[in-house]
Design a protein around this motif. Structure first.
Motif, PDB file in Angstrom:
ATOM      1  N   LEU B 115     -24.160  35.836  12.181  1.00  0.00           N
ATOM      2  CA  LEU B 115     -23.148  35.050  12.927  1.00  0.00           C
ATOM      3  C   LEU B 115     -22.053  35.799  13.730  1.00  0.00           C
ATOM      4  O   LEU B 115     -21.670  35.598  14.888  1.00  0.00           O
ATOM      5  CB  LEU B 115     -22.520  34.144  11.674  1.00  0.00           C
ATOM      6  CG  LEU B 115     -21.153  33.206  12.281  1.00  0.00           C
ATOM      7  CD1 LEU B 115     -21.941  31.965  12.818  1.00  0.00           C
ATOM      8  CD2 LEU B 115     -20.887  32.692  10.878  1.00  0.00           C
ATOM      9  N   PRO B 116     -21.404  36.668  12.969  1.00  0.00           N
ATOM     10  CA  PRO B 116     -20.268  37.508  13.882  1.00  0.00           C
ATOM     11  C   PRO B 116     -20.757  37.992  15.125  1.00  0.00           C
ATOM     12  O   PRO B 116     -20.087  38.046  16.135  1.00  0.00           O
ATOM     13  CB  PRO B 116     -20.005  38.424  12.865  1.00  0.00           C
ATOM     14  CG  PRO B 116     -20.530  38.242  11.687  1.00  0.00           C
ATOM     15  CD  PRO B 116     -21.765  37.265  11.675  1.00  0.00           C
ATOM     16  N   PHE B 117     -21.993  38.711  15.090  1.00  0.00           N
ATOM     17  CA  PHE B 117     -22.405  39.121  16.414  1.00  0.00           C
ATOM     18  C   PHE B 117     -22.693  37.866  17.453  1.00  0.00           C
ATOM     19  O   PHE B 117     -22.116  38.133  18.729  1.00  0.00           O
ATOM     20  CB  PHE B 117     -24.066  39.632  16.181  1.00  0.00           C
ATOM     21  CG  PHE B 117     -24.898  40.091  17.573  1.00  0.00           C
ATOM     22  CD1 PHE B 117     -24.309  41.237  18.193  1.00  0.00           C
ATOM     23  CD2 PHE B 117     -25.601  39.175  17.856  1.00  0.00           C
ATOM     24  CE1 PHE B 117     -24.916  41.486  19.333  1.00  0.00           C
ATOM     25  CE2 PHE B 117     -26.290  39.487  18.957  1.00  0.00           C
ATOM     26  CZ  PHE B 117     -25.987  40.654  19.799  1.00  0.00           C
ATOM     27  N   TYR B 118     -23.104  36.752  17.075  1.00  0.00           N
ATOM     28  CA  TYR B 118     -23.331  35.823  18.227  1.00  0.00           C
ATOM     29  C   TYR B 118     -21.799  35.513  18.641  1.00  0.00           C
ATOM     30  O   TYR B 118     -21.592  35.088  19.695  1.00  0.00           O
ATOM     31  CB  TYR B 118     -24.089  34.591  17.540  1.00  0.00           C
ATOM     32  CG  TYR B 118     -25.568  34.814  17.485  1.00  0.00           C
ATOM     33  CD1 TYR B 118     -26.266  35.176  18.382  1.00  0.00           C
ATOM     34  CD2 TYR B 118     -26.253  34.419  16.406  1.00  0.00           C
ATOM     35  CE1 TYR B 118     -27.644  35.750  18.239  1.00  0.00           C
ATOM     36  CE2 TYR B 118     -27.529  34.748  16.155  1.00  0.00           C
ATOM     37  CZ  TYR B 118     -28.214  35.255  17.165  1.00  0.00           C
ATOM     38  OH  TYR B 118     -29.768  35.565  16.962  1.00  0.00           O
ATOM     39  N   ARG B 119     -21.119  35.218  17.701  1.00  0.00           N
ATOM     40  CA  ARG B 119     -19.911  34.657  17.886  1.00  0.00           C
ATOM     41  C   ARG B 119     -19.231  35.555  18.977  1.00  0.00           C
ATOM     42  O   ARG B 119     -18.373  35.124  19.814  1.00  0.00           O
ATOM     43  CB  ARG B 119     -18.933  34.577  16.687  1.00  0.00           C
ATOM     44  CG  ARG B 119     -17.867  33.535  16.623  1.00  0.00           C
ATOM     45  CD  ARG B 119     -17.100  33.431  15.329  1.00  0.00           C
ATOM     46  NE  ARG B 119     -17.176  34.541  14.409  1.00  0.00           N
ATOM     47  CZ  ARG B 119     -17.383  34.288  13.210  1.00  0.00           C
ATOM     48  NH1 ARG B 119     -17.618  33.155  12.773  1.00  0.00           N
ATOM     49  NH2 ARG B 119     -17.328  35.217  12.231  1.00  0.00           N
ATOM     50  N   SER B 120     -19.140  37.104  18.518  1.00  0.00           N
ATOM     51  CA  SER B 120     -18.577  37.988  19.628  1.00  0.00           C
ATOM     52  C   SER B 120     -19.119  37.920  20.921  1.00  0.00           C
ATOM     53  O   SER B 120     -18.480  38.021  21.983  1.00  0.00           O
ATOM     54  CB  SER B 120     -18.727  39.518  19.020  1.00  0.00           C
ATOM     55  OG  SER B 120     -18.383  39.357  17.805  1.00  0.00           O
ATOM     56  N   ALA B 121     -20.593  37.722  20.973  1.00  0.00           N
ATOM     57  CA  ALA B 121     -21.178  38.026  22.350  1.00  0.00           C
ATOM     58  C   ALA B 121     -20.891  36.527  22.943  1.00  0.00           C
ATOM     59  O   ALA B 121     -20.518  36.693  24.169  1.00  0.00           O
ATOM     60  CB  ALA B 121     -22.932  37.783  21.995  1.00  0.00           C
ATOM     61  N   PHE B 122     -20.771  35.266  22.398  1.00  0.00           N
ATOM     62  CA  PHE B 122     -20.396  34.298  23.293  1.00  0.00           C
ATOM     63  C   PHE B 122     -19.049  34.063  23.558  1.00  0.00           C
ATOM     64  O   PHE B 122     -18.543  33.510  24.747  1.00  0.00           O
ATOM     65  CB  PHE B 122     -20.674  32.946  22.355  1.00  0.00           C
ATOM     66  CG  PHE B 122     -22.181  32.753  22.042  1.00  0.00           C
ATOM     67  CD1 PHE B 122     -23.081  33.374  22.699  1.00  0.00           C
ATOM     68  CD2 PHE B 122     -22.524  31.867  21.097  1.00  0.00           C
ATOM     69  CE1 PHE B 122     -24.373  33.462  22.475  1.00  0.00           C
ATOM     70  CE2 PHE B 122     -23.748  31.673  20.608  1.00  0.00           C
ATOM     71  CZ  PHE B 122     -24.911  32.371  21.561  1.00  0.00           C
ATOM     72  N   TYR B 123     -18.288  34.887  23.030  1.00  0.00           N
ATOM     73  CA  TYR B 123     -16.837  35.170  23.401  1.00  0.00           C
ATOM     74  C   TYR B 123     -16.584  36.095  24.497  1.00  0.00           C
ATOM     75  O   TYR B 123     -15.655  36.050  25.496  1.00  0.00           O
ATOM     76  CB  TYR B 123     -15.978  35.422  22.354  1.00  0.00           C
ATOM     77  CG  TYR B 123     -14.734  35.025  22.620  1.00  0.00           C
ATOM     78  CD1 TYR B 123     -14.019  33.791  22.655  1.00  0.00           C
ATOM     79  CD2 TYR B 123     -13.480  35.891  23.003  1.00  0.00           C
ATOM     80  CE1 TYR B 123     -13.022  33.388  22.991  1.00  0.00           C
ATOM     81  CE2 TYR B 123     -12.206  35.704  23.309  1.00  0.00           C
ATOM     82  CZ  TYR B 123     -11.896  34.311  23.303  1.00  0.00           C
ATOM     83  OH  TYR B 123     -10.531  33.904  23.703  1.00  0.00           O
TER      84      TYR B 123
END
Lengths: 426, 308, 297
Positions: B115-123
């Motif tokens: 989750l943290p990875f995707y969240r960062s990538a999408f941001y």
């Protein structure tokens, strides 16, 4: 309460606009400790050279601190307008031809002629000096001059086996057919020409070759619509016939700056440029580039010296004499010129230019020699007050013509009326 | 459904004692804000209002010219065109961006590996800002010889220069804006965190499906945040400036196709030394945005659910 | 007197996050595949920037694509020293401005938000409308009068014009954001604290603030990123290169009419991305806290 507030505000803004400088521009230099603010636009290479020049001057004038404020082009003009509005303008200002009259005629710039002994202009070419004068007052001292030219990639020409006609006599039709041969020979890999129509130099030349001029001496728009329409018709033709890239590519490259142009990326064999850009382009392209005279000059002279930029002084400077002395150093000192070289154009100061030419090498040398070889007419009138956005108007109509949203005739008429409206409103 | 209904009822009726005025406390809490309004905001805002009735070229003192600027607006075709561009942008890009942001926030919210990875990538795209590097980047992607066209070329489709063709430039900007859904997504994520899990548990006990949970729990309880994002994204979209500035090099081109309202206003003010007119334009924009915001607040009474 | 934080723990015990639904394996793979594809699209700009920052100047535009053929790390050392001061100087300037703005926004906006969300006072709706109205005027017409005003204060070439407005809650975006969050918090908590004899300052500090951690984290992250990237006001108010911040400095590499040190510019762009990326990585941990960790589930 509200009335008081509004009144106070108006007073504040007026205070920002009023005010005048201190002292006379031709007075003696102070021995007090003072600070001069000096602003310019450019890239990091220019920032470094200019700082060296400042350091050099400070050695002889330890009491005068010169603060350099560097910006990029767009931000530069926003910042300058704001500081001028707030009566907080830098003392020494690098000025562009497009904006000179807009600032000068509204009283923001000092007449450098009043600087007397502090600023010598005797070594400057008269035609070049005239580009910075309005109504007999010298508001800007040209740093360098440049002239409109074509730059051809000789490696590409050799690759596709295309020879150029003599550039002293060639015509616009010759250019078209040369471009066509290159485009065809390359099978679409490169285009013969790179579209122009995004800077005002091309229009000036076109008008002058046709016996007209963009502006009349009184500052009114003078170019006849049918002459301008033919200019755009030419651009539309080369775009549609594949001699220049399709509209979207041309528009994209025009907006992207020098490094991403067709010339710099070796995707167009011939493009229009100011001759002083040769070195930058050659560096970016990595191939052999050559300066050529613009077509049509054999029959009528359109070419002229364009000032690359000016040195100007704020009319509200508190230290006009010292500012003038500093500009004098920038414009007349051989030592300063040896550092700056051709960064701000090939010097308009003829003495400096003569001394510098021997020291130049490669493309810098070629650019300087080309400048001397071109036959130029009188400088066109300074871009009038209120016309500083002329290139934006031009660009917009060129886009509309290339995408066939406007006919060349419609574009010409709209361009003229918009430009005139801006001048009238100023 | 009874458990959900129960919980919602519990929440809507606070049943506390009648409110009394908290003027003193309010003054204390609003002190910085009042000071800001008086010292920082009021002066310049009032000045811009006054300047709207003047002819002001920034260099010389402003001259009062009555309603001339307003008359000019009526016949200014480029202004009307820029209004059209701006409205198109607002109405298309805001719903798309919010839908993307909410959808991905829902997807990323709970119990997901990485989750943290995707969240960062999408941001990430929202971090990039508007530097020169970004202008170059967009050209590399959307240019005539850019990445998109290279991929299209794979399928034998010949693309145009997406940001240099007046037919596609605005759509491309809308895509770019949707791409930076990171900011509203983060706000949605923060809002989703405030929804007590027990509601969902209760719903599951009641056998409610995902869609029902979304409609009956997520939307009502997230509605203050959805509302916030909607209001602010509309305000932002009306004021959209940077993206068009970066992509078109400040011109609003090609052929004015990305001439957003604020870009036009900026050009009048700074490039044409027409700050009086620009100020009048700014106040027209304020009226337009205020009207939309007022409608939003009025409509909010029907669908936004508060806990007080 | 009961500690309010403890009180909240008396509410129902937290349930593990995963409890909502366990998707099947196939579905999970499909979801992750989709997300990874999307991630690539989102990541492409950054990858491209890093690659470009390692290319020789001339190759950046002549060879598009993301596969580098050579690495030129000198772009970083040259870019670092290309301007009047080492690039670190601009990073520090930006950091000062950013920290000041974050502090200002956190304190002043949360205070104003509490008042708008929880207090009753005369003209509340009007004041709220005025607050929203202040973000509806484009900065381009405000900046000239504001510059005149700040120059009368003697604030030009200081960070004050950038920071002081934030200390005074002029960023209505965050006030509104926090208002929405506070209004989403159950009133019962305030009431409970009030019954315990807490006044508004205590309710604000001990009940509301801990519960709105996600909103505060959002505010911190956004203030960081937006201030870090904000170009226009920093350009206008900081005229002395000594005071330049990152966005102003970054543009000083570029000139459209001559050749530009693209390598240096890209290298420093990558460097300037690092702090905001780190800020986001750290900040996002707090996005998921708030109620989840203070106990009310």
């Amino acid at each position: 309460m509200r009335k008081v507030l509004v009144g106070a505000l108006a007073a504040l803004l007026l205070a920002g606009c009023g005010g005048s400088g201190g002292g006379a521009a031709d007075g003696d230099l102070t021995s007090d400790k003072i600070e001069l603010r000096f602003t310019w636009w450019g890239s990091d290479a220019r920032h470094q050279r200019t700082q060296q020049v400042i350091d050099l001057w400070q050695k002889d004038h330890p009491n005068i601190t010169v603060k350099g404020e560097f910006k990029e082009w767009n931000g530069y003009w926003d910042s300058l307008a704001t500081t001028v509005a707030a009566n907080d303008a830098p003392d020494v200002i690098q000025m562009d031809e497009l904006y000179l009259a807009s600032y000068a005629e509204r009283g923001a710039l000092l007449d450098l002629g009043t600087a007397g002994k502090n600023l010598a202009i005797t070594d400057f070419d008269a035609k070049a000096l005239a580009t910075g004068a309005i109504d007999g007052k010298q508001y800007g001292l040209p740093t360098g001059v440049t002239t409109y030219s074509l730059i051809a990639n000789t490696d590409l020409l050799a690759k596709y086996n295309v020879t150029l006609p003599d550039d002293a006599t060639w015509t616009w039709d010759d250019l078209k057919s040369v471009g066509d041969r290159i485009s065809k020979a390359s099978g679409g890999e490169v285009t013969g020409l790179q579209s122009w129509g995004f800077d005002i130099g091309g229009v000036n030349i076109w008008a002058r070759q046709n016996g007209a001029s963009l502006y009349a001496p009184d500052g009114k728009v003078a170019i006849p619509a049918d002459i301008l329409a033919k200019y755009w018709q030419y651009l539309l033709d080369i775009s549609k016939q594949g001699i220049a890239p399709p509209a979207s590519v041309s528009v994209e490259r025009a907006g992207a700056g020098l490094d991403q142009s067709g010339t710099a990326t070796n995707k167009s064999a011939i493009g229009t440029w100011w001759n002083s850009q040769l070195t930058s382009l050659a560096k970016a392209s990595g191939q052999n580039l050559k300066l050529l005279r613009i077509p049509g000059e054999g029959t009528a002279t359109g070419a002229y010296y364009k000032p690359s930029m000016f040195w100007s002084i704020s009319s509200r400077s508190k230290h006009p004499a010292e500012a003038a002395a500093f500009v004098n150093f920038l414009a007349n000192s051989q030592e300063a010129a040896d550092i700056m070289l051709t960064d701000r154009g090939i010097p308009a100061n003829t003495k400096i230019r003569a001394a510098l030419t021997g020291k130049l090498e490669g493309t810098d040398k070629a650019a300087a020699e080309f400048l001397d070889s071109v036959k130029v007419g009188e400088a066109p009138r300074v871009t009038p007050n209120g016309a500083s956005d002329v290139e934006a108007i031009l660009k917009r109509h060129t886009e509309s013509v290339l995408f066939e949203r406007e006919t060349p005739q419609q574009a010409a008429e709209a361009f003229i009326s918009e430009l005139q409206a801006g001048i009238d409103a100023a | 459904m009874s458990a959900i209904g129960e919980l919602q009822r519990l929440n809507t009726s606070t049943g506390g004692p009648p409110r009394k005025r908290d003027t003193k406390a309010a003054l204390l809490f609003l002190l910085p804000w009042f000071a800001g309004i008086l010292l920082i905001t009021a002066g310049p805002v009032a000045a811009s209002f006054v300047l709207g009735f003047t002819d002001y070229n920034l260099i010389q003192p402003p001259e009062f010219n009555g309603l001339e600027n307003i008359q000019r607006m009526l016949t200014d075709e480029r202004l009307h065109h820029s209004l059209g561009v701006t409205f198109t942008y607002v109405f298309v890009s805001v719903p798309l961006q919010l839908a993307a942001a909410l959808g991905l926030a829902m997807l990323l919210d709970r119990g997901m590996r990485g989750l943290p990875f995707y969240r960062s990538a999408f941001y990430l795209p929202s971090l990039l800002g508007s530097s020169v590097a970004i202008a170059v980047l967009w050209r590399q992607i959307f240019g005539a010889e850019g990445l998109i066209n290279q991929m299209l070329g794979f399928f034998g489709i010949e693309g145009t220069g997406w940001i240099s063709d007046p037919d596609t430039a605005l759509s491309t900007l809308i895509v770019l804006n949707v791409w930076t859904f990171g900011a509203p997504m983060v706000i949605f994520l923060a809002g989703l965190r405030q929804i007590p899990v027990m509601y969902y548990e209760a719903a599951q006990i009641d056998g409610a499906g995902r869609w029902t949970q979304f409609r009956r729990i997520t939307v009502p309880l997230l509605s203050p945040i959805i509302f916030f994002n909607l209001v602010l994204q509309i305000i932002h979209a009306f004021q959209s400036f940077t993206q068009a500035f970066v992509v078109s090099g400040g011109t609003g081109g090609p052929s004015d196709s990305t001439m957003f309202y604020t870009l036009y206003l900026y050009q009048r003010g700074f490039h044409s030394f027409d700050m009086g007119y620009a100020s009048a334009l700014a106040w027209l924009l304020l009226l337009i945005i205020a009207a939309f915001t007022a409608v939003n607040f009025w409509a909010a009474k029907r669908w936004v659910f508060y806990d007080d | 007197m009961t500690d309010l934080r403890e009180r909240t723990h008396e509410l129902p015990a937290p349930v593990p996050e995963k409890a909502v639904k366990l998707p099947g394996a196939g579905r999970s793979i499909a979801k992750h595949t989709g997300l990874i594809l999307l991630t690539l699209v989102m990541l492409y700009p950054v990858i491209w920037m890093v690659v470009s920052s390692l290319r020789p100047n001339e190759e950046i535009f002549r060879s598009p694509g993301v596969l580098p053929d050579s690495f030129r790390f000198e772009n970083y050392s040259e870019g670092w020293t290309a301007l009047a001061s080492p690039f670190g100087h601009y990073l520090i300037n930006s950091a000062i401005v950013v920290l000041g703005c974050i502090l200002g926004n956190l304190v002043s906006c949360s205070m104003a938000a509490y008042a708008f969300a929880r207090l009753e006072f005369t003209g509340k709706k009007l004041w709220f409308a005025i607050m929203l109205g202040t973000i509806m005027l484009p900065i381009h017409v405000i900046i000239v009068p504001q510059y005149v005003m700040f120059s009368q204060f003697g604030w030009i070439n200081t960070f004050l014009p950038l920071i002081v407005p934030k200390l005074l809650a002029t960023d209505a975006f965050f006030v509104f954001l926090m208002v929405q969050f506070i209004r989403g918090l159950p009133r019962e908590l305030d009431e409970a604290a009030r019954i315990d004899g807490a006044g508004h300052p205590r309710i604000f500090l001990q009940v509301i603030l801990p519960l709105m951690l996600p909103a505060l984290a959002t505010t911190t992250i956004f203030t960081f990123i937006w201030t870090w990237n904000d170009f226009f006001s920093q350009l206008i108010y900081l005229t002395d290169p000594e005071m330049y911040t990152v966005p102003v400095a970054l543009r000083s590499y570029v000139d459209a009419t001559v050749s530009t040190s693209w390598g240096s510019m890209f290298a420093m762009s990558v460097v300037s991305l690092l702090p905001i990326f780190l800020a986001f990585l750290v900040g996002q941990r707090f996005l998921i806290k708030g109620i989840a960790t203070t106990g009310i589930k």
